[in-house]
Scaffold this active site. Structure first.
Site, PDB file in Angstrom:
ATOM      1  N   GLN A   1      37.873  41.826  42.006  1.00 50.67           N
ATOM      2  CA  GLN A   1      38.812  41.637  40.820  1.00 50.67           C
ATOM      3  C   GLN A   1      38.959  42.817  40.316  1.00 50.67           C
ATOM      4  O   GLN A   1      40.420  43.153  39.740  1.00 50.67           O
ATOM      5  CB  GLN A   1      37.736  40.822  39.903  1.00 50.67           C
ATOM      6  CG  GLN A   1      38.546  40.160  38.664  1.00 50.67           C
ATOM      7  CD  GLN A   1      38.472  41.253  37.479  1.00 50.67           C
ATOM      8  OE1 GLN A   1      38.191  42.322  37.611  1.00 50.67           O
ATOM      9  NE2 GLN A   1      39.014  40.713  36.397  1.00 50.67           N
TER      10      GLN A   1
ATOM     11  N   ARG B   1      39.561  36.915  15.086  1.00 52.22           N
ATOM     12  CA  ARG B   1      38.352  37.187  15.900  1.00 52.22           C
ATOM     13  C   ARG B   1      37.035  37.634  15.182  1.00 52.22           C
ATOM     14  O   ARG B   1      36.021  37.556  15.434  1.00 52.22           O
ATOM     15  CB  ARG B   1      38.534  38.251  17.193  1.00 52.22           C
ATOM     16  CG  ARG B   1      39.619  37.974  18.012  1.00 52.22           C
ATOM     17  CD  ARG B   1      39.939  39.002  18.805  1.00 52.22           C
ATOM     18  NE  ARG B   1      41.506  39.083  19.349  1.00 52.22           N
ATOM     19  CZ  ARG B   1      42.807  39.021  18.671  1.00 52.22           C
ATOM     20  NH1 ARG B   1      42.438  39.502  17.710  1.00 52.22           N
ATOM     21  NH2 ARG B   1      43.732  38.892  19.584  1.00 52.22           N
TER      22      ARG B   1
ATOM     23  N   LYS C   1      36.388  33.528  30.442  1.00 45.15           N
ATOM     24  CA  LYS C   1      36.726  34.720  30.666  1.00 45.15           C
ATOM     25  C   LYS C   1      35.702  35.859  29.855  1.00 45.15           C
ATOM     26  O   LYS C   1      35.449  36.877  30.949  1.00 45.15           O
ATOM     27  CB  LYS C   1      38.160  34.906  30.140  1.00 45.15           C
ATOM     28  CG  LYS C   1      38.572  36.465  30.008  1.00 45.15           C
ATOM     29  CD  LYS C   1      38.648  37.276  31.389  1.00 45.15           C
ATOM     30  CE  LYS C   1      39.711  38.440  31.097  1.00 45.15           C
ATOM     31  NZ  LYS C   1      38.748  39.252  30.147  1.00 45.15           N
TER      32      LYS C   1
ATOM     33  N   PRO D   1      36.321  37.475  36.728  1.00 43.45           N
ATOM     34  CA  PRO D   1      36.831  37.104  35.659  1.00 43.45           C
ATOM     35  C   PRO D   1      38.306  36.953  35.985  1.00 43.45           C
ATOM     36  O   PRO D   1      39.037  37.731  36.701  1.00 43.45           O
ATOM     37  CB  PRO D   1      36.844  38.526  34.491  1.00 43.45           C
ATOM     38  CG  PRO D   1      35.715  39.055  34.954  1.00 43.45           C
ATOM     39  CD  PRO D   1      35.620  38.532  36.865  1.00 43.45           C
TER      40      PRO D   1
ATOM     41  N   ASP E   1      41.826  36.846  34.055  1.00 43.30           N
ATOM     42  CA  ASP E   1      42.951  37.194  32.985  1.00 43.30           C
ATOM     43  C   ASP E   1      44.393  36.808  33.371  1.00 43.30           C
ATOM     44  O   ASP E   1      44.522  36.424  34.787  1.00 43.30           O
ATOM     45  CB  ASP E   1      42.924  38.392  32.289  1.00 43.30           C
ATOM     46  CG  ASP E   1      43.240  39.448  33.293  1.00 43.30           C
ATOM     47  OD1 ASP E   1      43.103  39.350  34.455  1.00 43.30           O
ATOM     48  OD2 ASP E   1      43.868  40.406  32.835  1.00 43.30           O
TER      49      ASP E   1
END
Length: 290
Positions: A279, A165, A207, A224, A226
């Site tokens: 969420q 990343r 996401k 989102p 996940d």
DNA sequence: CAAGTGCCTTTATC
DNA sequence: AGATAAAGGCACT
């Protein structure tokens, strides 16, 4: 400074700070310590009393989202028994109003990591590239500025535990620093447009974009998805989803973008304008209850 | 305690 | 469009 919380303005500080939306808070005794911007915030909740050091009333009200009408939000998202149980379990959990830059980089770092690992990464990043702050004789570090991350090497970022990343963070930081892109401006444009802009940044997929929209840009309908939300949707909401979709997302494979969009759109359409709140309650409930 | 599995996914490639 | 693989390293079992 303290705030007296009424039933109409309830807060569950522990749930809010440990539900996984923010990565910079630690609890020592009754007190939560967290770095927000360039200050160390110290807060605790004793029943209906919220006490804080180092911040004025307006700042605390804004950061902890006390300005959101939680009563209205929770009654709006409570569409069925399951979400009702999650809401009951953590009533008072609020979506924080985080700073967009920190939120963006944090969620780029968060991809495919677990929460303790994310917290460690953000801590190391701040220690390496952020400025030193102190409170009660303890050291804290501000989140690095765009300039600081833009000027750091990919190697230096990798050493904070970012892994692959690191180049996404480096490139995104460079772009934001060089173009002077004002992420805060995205608060004032609609969700779809803000999302498109975020998706142009390296390391930002659907996401991550939805997390940034929800946690820092005030887009409370963002949903989102996940792995944990995906499981929760399959367990408790599969009768609302197309059979074909349920079958395709039931194995362990990562979601394709069209599968992601279908699940996220379901969340928005089913739970409504505050779907992001739903969420977060589902996410935390799934973490605790499994 | 070792080793395996999973992780608030994105990107590259076919 | 859809499938598949790779990615660094930590945490949990």
């Amino acid at each position: 400074m303290h705030i007296q919380l009424s039933p109409l303005r309830s807060l569950n500080l522990d749930a809010t700070l440990c539900c996984g939306q923010a990565f910079r808070w630690v609890k020592r005794g009754d007190w939560w310590y967290g770095v927000v911007g360039d200050r160390v915030l110290k807060v605790r909740q004793i029943a209906r009393r919220l006490e804080s050091e180092n911040a004025d009333l307006a700042f605390v009200e804004d950061y902890f989202g006390l300005t959101d009408d939680l009563q209205r939000i929770l009654s709006s998202i409570t569409k069925d028994k399951h979400i009702g149980q999650a809401v009951e379990a953590f009533r008072g959990l609020r979506i924080l109003h985080q700073e967009p830059w920190e939120c963006l980089i944090s969620y780029i770092c968060a991809t495919y990591k677990n929460v303790p690992a994310i917290m460690q990464t953000i801590q190391r990043l701040s220690k390496s590239f952020g400025s030193l702050l102190t409170l009660d004789g303890q050291q804290f570090f501000a989140f690095p500025t765009p300039e600081s991350l833009a000027n750091s090497t990919v190697r230096g970022l990798e050493e904070c535990g970012l892994g692959y990343r690191a180049r996404y963070v480096s490139e995104t930081a460079r772009r934001i620093h060089e173009t002077g892109l004002d992420l805060g401006r995205l608060r004032r444009v609609d969700r779809e447009e803000a999302r498109r802009e975020l998706l142009n940044l390296p390391g930002v997929g659907p996401k991550v974009a939805d997390c940034v929209l929800l946690f820092s840009l005030g887009k409370l309908e963002a949903f989102p998805v996940d792995v944990r939300i995906r499981r929760a949707l399959l367990r408790h909401y599969s009768e609302h989803l197309a059979k074909e979709l349920v079958k395709r997302v039931s194995d362990g494979r990562s979601l394709s973008s069209s599968e992601y969009e279908k699940l996220s759109r379901f969340g928005r359409e089913y739970f409504g304008e505050y779907a992001g709140y739903a969420q977060e309650y589902l996410y935390h409930y799934e973490r605790i209850r499994g």
